[in-house]
Design a protein around this motif. Sequence first.
Motif, PDB file in Angstrom:
ATOM      1  N   ILE A 142      10.224   0.245   0.843  1.00  0.00           N
ATOM      2  CA  ILE A 142      11.342  -0.701   0.792  1.00  0.00           C
ATOM      3  C   ILE A 142      11.622  -1.278   2.179  1.00  0.00           C
ATOM      4  CG2 ILE A 142      13.838  -0.880   0.410  1.00  0.00           C
ATOM      5  CD1 ILE A 142      13.471   1.099  -1.917  1.00  0.00           C
ATOM      6  N   ALA A 143      11.638  -0.428   3.187  1.00  0.00           N
ATOM      7  CA  ALA A 143      11.928  -0.888   4.551  1.00  0.00           C
ATOM      8  C   ALA A 143      10.847  -1.835   5.070  1.00  0.00           C
ATOM      9  CB  ALA A 143      12.074   0.313   5.482  1.00  0.00           C
ATOM     10  N   VAL A 144       9.578  -1.475   4.856  1.00  0.00           N
ATOM     11  CA  VAL A 144       8.482  -2.313   5.335  1.00  0.00           C
ATOM     12  C   VAL A 144       8.431  -3.624   4.543  1.00  0.00           C
ATOM     13  CG1 VAL A 144       5.961  -2.446   5.553  1.00  0.00           C
ATOM     14  CG2 VAL A 144       7.156  -0.375   6.208  1.00  0.00           C
ATOM     15  N   GLY A 145       8.695  -3.555   3.245  1.00  0.00           N
ATOM     16  CA  GLY A 145       8.722  -4.771   2.434  1.00  0.00           C
ATOM     17  C   GLY A 145       9.830  -5.714   2.851  1.00  0.00           C
ATOM     18  N   ALA A 183       0.832  -1.211   0.000  1.00  0.00           N
ATOM     19  CA  ALA A 183       0.000   0.000   0.000  1.00  0.00           C
ATOM     20  C   ALA A 183       0.863   1.256   0.000  1.00  0.00           C
ATOM     21  CB  ALA A 183      -0.929  -0.013   1.220  1.00  0.00           C
ATOM     22  N   ILE A 184       1.903   1.263   0.809  1.00  0.00           N
ATOM     23  CA  ILE A 184       2.809   2.415   0.840  1.00  0.00           C
ATOM     24  C   ILE A 184       3.508   2.574  -0.501  1.00  0.00           C
ATOM     25  CG2 ILE A 184       4.903   3.353   1.904  1.00  0.00           C
ATOM     26  CD1 ILE A 184       4.017   1.973   4.502  1.00  0.00           C
ATOM     27  N   GLY A 185       3.900   1.453  -1.107  1.00  0.00           N
ATOM     28  CA  GLY A 185       4.561   1.495  -2.413  1.00  0.00           C
ATOM     29  C   GLY A 185       3.660   2.036  -3.501  1.00  0.00           C
ATOM     30  N   TRP A 186       2.386   1.619  -3.507  1.00  0.00           N
ATOM     31  CA  TRP A 186       1.443   2.140  -4.512  1.00  0.00           C
ATOM     32  C   TRP A 186       1.234   3.636  -4.350  1.00  0.00           C
ATOM     33  CZ3 TRP A 186       0.279   0.183  -8.910  1.00  0.00           C
ATOM     34  CH2 TRP A 186       0.225  -1.194  -9.109  1.00  0.00           C
ATOM     35  N   LEU A 187       1.090   4.071  -3.094  1.00  0.00           N
ATOM     36  CA  LEU A 187       0.921   5.508  -2.859  1.00  0.00           C
ATOM     37  C   LEU A 187       2.160   6.290  -3.280  1.00  0.00           C
ATOM     38  CD1 LEU A 187      -0.864   5.545   0.605  1.00  0.00           C
ATOM     39  CD2 LEU A 187      -1.817   6.209  -1.602  1.00  0.00           C
ATOM     40  N   ALA A 188       3.324   5.765  -2.982  1.00  0.00           N
ATOM     41  CA  ALA A 188       4.565   6.442  -3.373  1.00  0.00           C
ATOM     42  C   ALA A 188       4.690   6.506  -4.887  1.00  0.00           C
ATOM     43  CB  ALA A 188       5.772   5.720  -2.775  1.00  0.00           C
ATOM     44  N   LEU A 189       4.318   5.430  -5.559  1.00  0.00           N
ATOM     45  CA  LEU A 189       4.403   5.399  -7.018  1.00  0.00           C
ATOM     46  C   LEU A 189       3.414   6.383  -7.639  1.00  0.00           C
ATOM     47  CD1 LEU A 189       6.006   3.902  -9.168  1.00  0.00           C
ATOM     48  CD2 LEU A 189       4.187   2.225  -9.258  1.00  0.00           C
ATOM     49  N   ALA A 190       2.222   6.476  -7.068  1.00  0.00           N
ATOM     50  CA  ALA A 190       1.231   7.429  -7.586  1.00  0.00           C
ATOM     51  C   ALA A 190       1.698   8.869  -7.369  1.00  0.00           C
ATOM     52  CB  ALA A 190      -0.109   7.205  -6.907  1.00  0.00           C
ATOM     53  N   ARG A 191       2.320   9.130  -6.239  1.00  0.00           N
ATOM     54  CA  ARG A 191       2.789  10.482  -5.948  1.00  0.00           C
ATOM     55  C   ARG A 191       4.012  10.847  -6.773  1.00  0.00           C
ATOM     56  NH1 ARG A 191       1.938  10.388   0.560  1.00  0.00           N
ATOM     57  NH2 ARG A 191      -0.322  10.546   0.461  1.00  0.00           N
ATOM     58  N   ALA A 192       4.842   9.859  -7.098  1.00  0.00           N
ATOM     59  CA  ALA A 192       6.049  10.142  -7.880  1.00  0.00           C
ATOM     60  C   ALA A 192       5.697  10.478  -9.319  1.00  0.00           C
ATOM     61  CB  ALA A 192       6.993   8.947  -7.840  1.00  0.00           C
ATOM     62  N   GLY A 193       4.617   9.917  -9.829  1.00  0.00           N
ATOM     63  CA  GLY A 193       4.238  10.168 -11.214  1.00  0.00           C
ATOM     64  C   GLY A 193       3.423  11.419 -11.417  1.00  0.00           C
ATOM     65  N   GLY A 239       6.086  -8.980   0.209  1.00  0.00           N
ATOM     66  CA  GLY A 239       7.169  -8.122   0.689  1.00  0.00           C
ATOM     67  C   GLY A 239       8.107  -7.716  -0.431  1.00  0.00           C
ATOM     68  N   LEU A 240       8.436  -8.664  -1.299  1.00  0.00           N
ATOM     69  CA  LEU A 240       9.316  -8.342  -2.426  1.00  0.00           C
ATOM     70  C   LEU A 240       8.641  -7.384  -3.406  1.00  0.00           C
ATOM     71  CD1 LEU A 240      10.956 -11.817  -3.108  1.00  0.00           C
ATOM     72  CD2 LEU A 240      11.944  -9.837  -1.949  1.00  0.00           C
ATOM     73  N   GLY A 241       7.326  -7.514  -3.576  1.00  0.00           N
ATOM     74  CA  GLY A 241       6.588  -6.574  -4.419  1.00  0.00           C
ATOM     75  C   GLY A 241       6.620  -5.172  -3.846  1.00  0.00           C
ATOM     76  N   ALA A 242       6.540  -5.063  -2.520  1.00  0.00           N
ATOM     77  CA  ALA A 242       6.635  -3.748  -1.876  1.00  0.00           C
ATOM     78  C   ALA A 242       8.011  -3.129  -2.106  1.00  0.00           C
ATOM     79  CB  ALA A 242       6.351  -3.880  -0.381  1.00  0.00           C
ATOM     80  N   VAL A 243       9.048  -3.968  -2.054  1.00  0.00           N
ATOM     81  CA  VAL A 243      10.400  -3.470  -2.305  1.00  0.00           C
ATOM     82  C   VAL A 243      10.516  -2.957  -3.740  1.00  0.00           C
ATOM     83  CG1 VAL A 243      12.821  -4.155  -2.511  1.00  0.00           C
ATOM     84  CG2 VAL A 243      11.490  -4.904  -0.547  1.00  0.00           C
ATOM     85  N   LEU A 244       9.965  -3.708  -4.686  1.00  0.00           N
ATOM     86  CA  LEU A 244      10.033  -3.298  -6.089  1.00  0.00           C
ATOM     87  C   LEU A 244       9.241  -2.022  -6.355  1.00  0.00           C
ATOM     88  CD1 LEU A 244       9.816  -6.752  -7.887  1.00  0.00           C
ATOM     89  CD2 LEU A 244      11.813  -5.294  -7.602  1.00  0.00           C
ATOM     90  N   LEU A 245       8.057  -1.905  -5.758  1.00  0.00           N
ATOM     91  CA  LEU A 245       7.271  -0.680  -5.931  1.00  0.00           C
ATOM     92  C   LEU A 245       7.982   0.529  -5.311  1.00  0.00           C
ATOM     93  CD1 LEU A 245       3.598  -1.796  -5.289  1.00  0.00           C
ATOM     94  CD2 LEU A 245       4.585  -0.968  -7.418  1.00  0.00           C
TER      95      LEU A 245
END
Length: 121
Positions: free
Chosen positions: A61-64, A35-45, A98-104
């Motif tokens: 990345i840390a939480v993942g 969830a944090i990764g998706w939000l970060a990706l949306a905000r970065a774009g 977890g690995l998906g969160a790291v990648l996002l």
Amino acid sequence: MHTSAALTVAAEGGIIGDGRTGANLALGTGLLGLAIGWLALARAGSRISMGNARTNGMSAIAVGLAGTALAVLHLATSSGGPGTGNGLVGAIVAVPLGLGAVLLGRRALTRSRGATGRSIG
């Protein structure tokens, strides 16, 4: 209590609950990282900044990584096989979460770096 001992207790389910508690903790951590990764990706774009995408990317990345570590630790310490009620299948599912969160999170960091004009590498 040392960090490694705390992770072992968390992966084994701790004092309360059954063997699934550690797997559920890893699953929840992996989902939170996604969830944090998706939000970060949306905000970065986006061009309008609704928060710091770079900080959110590093948080994902840390939480993942924490979710993946908990899942792997639970896999290493659980006895029995799938279907025995010890949370083995949940831990197996938590590893790719977890690995998906790291990648996002990494992708959000890459996008935020490109938006600021800095070169990558």
